[in-house]
Structure formats: C-alpha cells, structure tokens
Design an enzyme around this catalytic site. Structure first.
Site, short mmCIF file in Angstrom:
data_model
loop_
_atom_site.label_atom_id
_atom_site.label_comp_id
_atom_site.label_asym_id
_atom_site.label_seq_id
_atom_site.Cartn_x
_atom_site.Cartn_y
_atom_site.Cartn_z
N CYS A 229 6.54 -2.62 8.54
CA CYS A 229 6.69 -2.42 7.13
C CYS A 229 8.01 -2.65 6.45
O CYS A 229 8.27 -2.83 5.53
CB CYS A 229 6.18 -1.26 6.56
SG CYS A 229 4.33 -0.95 6.88
N HIS B 141 9.01 0.57 -0.26
CA HIS B 141 7.95 0.41 0.75
C HIS B 141 6.80 0.87 0.09
O HIS B 141 6.72 2.33 -0.31
CB HIS B 141 7.83 0.59 2.15
CG HIS B 141 6.39 0.23 2.79
ND1 HIS B 141 5.86 -0.82 2.42
CD2 HIS B 141 5.99 1.15 3.56
CE1 HIS B 141 4.75 -0.88 3.22
NE2 HIS B 141 4.73 0.19 3.95
N ASN C 238 -1.26 -0.67 0.54
CA ASN C 238 -0.06 -1.02 1.24
C ASN C 238 -0.12 -2.51 1.98
O ASN C 238 -1.06 -2.52 2.84
CB ASN C 238 0.02 0.20 2.58
CG ASN C 238 1.05 0.04 3.52
OD1 ASN C 238 1.76 -1.07 3.56
ND2 ASN C 238 1.25 1.16 4.16
#
Ligand code: COA
Length: 310
Positions: free
Chosen positions: A110, A235, A265
């Site tokens: 990520c 993030h 996500n």
C-alpha cells in the site's frame, strides 16, 4: 539539484459494481454498523483487471497533462495485485496507451504509490522529461469473501499522475522518506494461490507507529512542521488509523482526505484516488503544501511532501 519535478495531470478509474456493507452482511456474520464504526468503510468498488483500470486512469492523467503517450520516458505501475507473474502488468499498459518507453511494476504494497513518486522524481533528476505513475489494484481477487475479518476492508481501483520535469526553482517534491521493517511481514501477507492473511490488531498498531515516523522524517527533511501542511493524503485503510496518526502528529482530521467510505482499501490506488478527489473537489490550491503518506504490508511506509502546482 539542477531540475525538479511536478504533477501535471491526474486521473482515476473505479469499477462500476458497488458492494455495500449491507450486501456483505447478507452472506457474512457482520453488519453495516460494525464495519462503519471499526473502519469508516461503507462500500467498495469491485471488478476489472489491474491492467484495464490502470489504462483508464493513465489515459485520463495524460489527457489532463496535455501530453501524448509518446512523450513518456517511463511508466511506473505501483501494484501489489499484478494480473500475471510475468510480464509486468506495466508492459501491457504501455502498449495499450501507445507509449514506447521504459515500463515496470513496483510492489511496495500500500506504500507503492508514494514509493513510485520518489522513484519518478529520481528518474526526472537523472534526465527523464515525463513519467506516468499509476497505482492500480484488484484486491478483490485475493480476498476470501467468506472471511469477515478481511473481506470487508478491500476494494478495486486505480489512480494515476503524470510527473514532468521543471526547472529547479519550480520543483514541487520538497522531501521524502521511505521505510520498511521486514520483521513485520508475517502480520500481513498473501502467498501464491492463497488469500490475504492479516493480523488486524497488530497491523493497526504498527501502521499508526510507522505512519507517524515516516511523516516526521519527511517534515524534518524539508524543515517544515505540521502547521505548514495544508492537506494530508493518507493511505485509505481505516479511518481510525488516520485519526490516531493525526492525533499523534498534531494534525486536525479536517485537513485529511478520506475517500475510503466509498472505495474501501485500494492499496496503491488509494493515495492517487484521494489526491484526485481533493483536487477535483476544490480542496487544493496552487502553492498548497501536501503530505502524502502510505503504509502497508512489508511492513512498508513512505511519505512525500509536495507543493501543489496544478
Ligand atoms: N464484522 C463483525 N465482527 C467482526 C468482523 C466483522 N467484519 N471482523 C472481526 N470481527 C470480530 C472479531 O471476530 C472479534 O470478535 P471477538 O471479540 O468475539 O473475538 C471482534 O470483532 C473484534 O475484533 P478485532 O480484530 O479486535 O477488531 P478491531 O477493532 O481490531 O478491528 C480491523 C478489526 C481489521 C478493522 C482493524 O484491526 C484494522 O483495521 N486493522 C488494520 C487493517 C489494515 O489496515 N490492513 C491493511 C493495512 S495496509
């Protein structure tokens, strides 16, 4: 430094299919209330391939920059969910966009987009004129849809930026920090042919810690403090992670971009999706100082401080 870099265009792509928390609660022992309270996520988009989403986002970013694909010197595709083992998904994206340039995948989970931003900046300092950086993910292919602990968290999507060379005095990437602690890799991983495994609580705890540390390093390196920052694009994993990190950094949550309520996500795609949302929504003015911060499996983390110049 004789030259610098800045973002000259951005674009996004999200699959059409929406899966809400209520949809998930029909097949899993979970509820909209639990997911919303523990994560901030209400729905996610599912579908497409990493390649197709990357092409759409890349095309839109190129269009905004006004640059033809032939002017690209490199395509960096940040992804943790490539379509195949070989070749890199970036190869396929390159030919579909009509570019003839270096193209490679970058896997830093990520944190991939912010890692890629720093690599793109480095390529430009070394002589490249234009780099297309894309974060594209199809995590839905690696999620066990019967596991409520992970299925509720992830979504698919892509975001891209064109990064172009500037004279040194116009450089917009002010500072950066990269981090990785491989000792923590066991808390979040996905083996070949398997689904994502995650120790949620441990990842949460470490994510806050590493996120704060990488932001502090980038700020110190630029000689700036949190009061100098206009907007944080973190993030998008969990609203509570963002909240905890902001508290520790002394940044108001109002100064953060949060798209996770409708994207989930999306790993490497989450920061460019957030950045594009802020820019398109009028939350960014030329000259604003933006702090981008990613964290993820590895455990990796990356931050970049930039001046918004679009
Ligand atoms: N619906 C309902 N209950 C759930 C659930 C769900 N989707 N998922 C887990 N639970 C249950 C657990 O089984 C546990 O039940 P128990 O107390 O009876 O054992 C309870 O909820 C609490 O579980 P816990 O894991 O402690 O919850 P949490 O508050 O830590 O939230 C996460 C879980 C996954 C949302 C949270 O830990 C998290 O976001 N971690 C980071 C994940 C992440 O960001 N990963 C990507 C990093 S890039």
């Amino acid at each position: 430094m004789s030259r610098g870099s800045r973002i000259t265009g951005y674009g996004t792509a999200l699959p059409e299919r929406v899966i809400t928390n209520h949809d998930l609660a029909e097949t899993l022992d979970t509820s909209d209330t639990w997911i919303t309270e523990r994560t901030g996520i209400k729905e996610r988009r599912i579908g497409g391939s990493t390649r197709s989403l990357a092409i759409d986002a890349g095309q839109r970013a190129l269009q905004m920059s006004g640059l033809p694909a032939e002017s690209l010197d490199a395509i960096i595709l940040a992804t943790t969910t490539p379509d195949r083992v070989i070749p890199a998904t970036a190869s396929s994206v390159q030919t579909s966009l009509g570019a003839r340039c270096g193209a490679f995948d970058l896997n830093a989970a990520c944190s991939g987009f912010v890692y890629g931003l720093n690599v793109a900046h480095g390529l430009i300092l070394a002589g490249a004129e234009n780099v297309l950086l894309i974060g594209s993910e199809t995590l839905s292919r690696f999620v066990d849809w019967e596991d409520r602990a992970t299925a509720v968290l992830f979504g698919d999507g892509a975001g891209a930026v064109v990064i172009s060379a500037t004279p040194a005095e116009d450089n917009a990437l002010l500072s950066w920090a990269l981090d990785c602690n491989g000792e923590l890799e066991k808390s979040l991983y996905c083996d070949f042919g398997r689904f994502i495994y995650m120790e949620g609580r441990e990842v949460f705890r470490q994510a806050v810690r590493i996120m704060v540390a990488t932001c502090e390093r980038a700020l110190a390196s630029a000689g700036l403090g949190t009061t100098d920052v206009n907007l944080v694009v973190p993030h998008q994993a969990n609203a509570r992670i963002i909240q905890s990190a902001c508290e520790r950094l002394g940044i108001s949550e109002d100064q953060t971009v949060q798209v996770l309520s409708w994207t989930g996500n999306t790993s490497s795609a989450s920061i460019p999706l957030g950045l594009a949302d802020a820019a398109a929504g009028g939350r960014l003015r030329a000259g604003d100082i933006v702090l981008l911060v990613g964290f993820g499996a590895g455990m990796t983390a990356a931050s970049a401080l930039m001046r918004w110049e679009l």
